[in-house]
Design an enzyme around this catalytic site. Structure first.
Site, short mmCIF file in Angstrom:
data_model
loop_
_atom_site.label_atom_id
_atom_site.label_comp_id
_atom_site.label_asym_id
_atom_site.label_seq_id
_atom_site.Cartn_x
_atom_site.Cartn_y
_atom_site.Cartn_z
N ALA A 1 0.71 -1.08 0.06
CA ALA A 1 0.03 -0.12 -0.07
C ALA A 1 0.69 1.29 -0.13
O ALA A 1 0.12 2.51 -0.01
CB ALA A 1 -0.93 -0.05 1.00
N HIS B 1 18.35 -1.94 -12.05
CA HIS B 1 18.87 -1.60 -10.92
C HIS B 1 20.21 -2.12 -10.62
O HIS B 1 20.37 -3.34 -10.68
CB HIS B 1 17.89 -1.89 -9.66
CG HIS B 1 16.85 -1.38 -9.58
ND1 HIS B 1 16.16 -0.34 -9.34
CD2 HIS B 1 15.21 -2.11 -9.70
CE1 HIS B 1 15.11 0.20 -9.72
NE2 HIS B 1 14.26 -1.02 -9.75
N PRO C 1 3.21 1.68 -14.24
CA PRO C 1 4.65 1.78 -14.67
C PRO C 1 5.58 2.00 -13.53
O PRO C 1 6.95 1.94 -13.64
CB PRO C 1 4.50 2.71 -15.58
CG PRO C 1 3.26 3.63 -15.25
CD PRO C 1 2.47 2.33 -14.53
#
Length: 265
Positions: free
Chosen positions: A71, A217, A241
């Protein structure tokens, strides 16, 4: 059968719930879902066969063994202490750990109850390796993320600026703590890496790359004895996205490790 509750009903929560049965059948079941928007909660709960909960108290009343969070940073800050007082919490919004006050409060709650706040790998891996560096001490961490301009759009750190769709540019360069304030939806993985490694020195570079098909990353970490370079690439979730579907899968993998007869850490 381990009971699992979910906070969040967005794109990552939907991936998690829809792949849950195939990954964890016979070991875990989703008993409840809660999110900011009850209509979304109801829809995902109906699809999953779980209870749609309006409040955290309703969710925790189901007595889950683990609550999983999809969340966002603020939600994790809002709910972590209350969840940890009752049960274990698996989180993807590791950016919350950049706030020392939150981290101290969560650690206090976990110690007091005997429960755990577990940070999932999210869009990267190797947090176990980074813990090795933390135990050894003296680590230096460099973290770089390559993202498409649209995935960074609207971030506070851009201050209204529109990133170029034609040329690569550095959207941010500085400390990881500053990065999470300026790009709160984009650098959770960097905060997780910094927290796991307990790096004494760390730096974050965020590059905007037009036409990029995969978010990448890369991290470099070293101390006096060891050096490692890790790189991870993933395609953004079409529905969101700013996030990677691997974050949802990493929570499934985490629950697999916590409940499987043979675990890989």
């Amino acid at each position: 059968m381990e009971k699992i509750a979910v906070i969040g009903a967005g794109a990552l929560a939907r991936v998690f719930c829809r792949r849950f049965a195939a990954a964890l059948a016979g070991r875990c079941e989703i008993t409840g879902i809660m999110s900011r928007t009850f209509e979304k909660t109801e829809a995902l709960a109906a699809e999953t066969g779980a209870a749609a909960c309006r409040t955290l108290d309703d969710l925790l009343a189901l007595n889950p063994g683990y609550v999983v969070e999809f969340a966002g940073v603020q939600a994790l800050k809002d709910y972590a202490s209350a969840v940890l007082a009752r049960t274990n919490l698996i989180a993807v919004s590791a950016g919350a750990l950049a706030d020392p006050a939150f981290r101290a409060k969560a650690e206090e709650a976990a110690r007091g109850s005997g429960h755990r706040l577990i940070i999932a790998n999210g869009a990267i891996g190797g947090l176990d390796l980074l813990r090795t560096y933390a135990l050894m001490g003296g680590a230096k961490l460099e973290f770089e993320s390559l993202k498409a301009p649209k995935s960074l759009a609207g971030a506070p750190g851009l201050k209204g600026r529109t990133l170029s769709e034609e040329r690569e540019e550095v959207a941010f360069s500085g400390s990881i703590d500053e990065a999470i304030r300026e790009f709160p939806k984009n650098v959770n993985v960097a905060v997780a890496a910094r927290a796991a490694s307990a790096a004494e020195q760390s730096r974050m570079t965020l590059r905007s790359v037009p036409g990029l098909k995969e978010t990448t990353h890369s991290l470099r970490i070293e101390n006096q004895l060891l050096h490692a370079e890790l790189s991870f690439s993933s395609r953004p979730d079409p529905e969101n996205p700013r996030s990677s579907v691997s974050a949802a899968w990493s929570v499934l993998a985490c629950l697999d490790a916590l409940t499987a007869p043979i675990a890989f850490f």
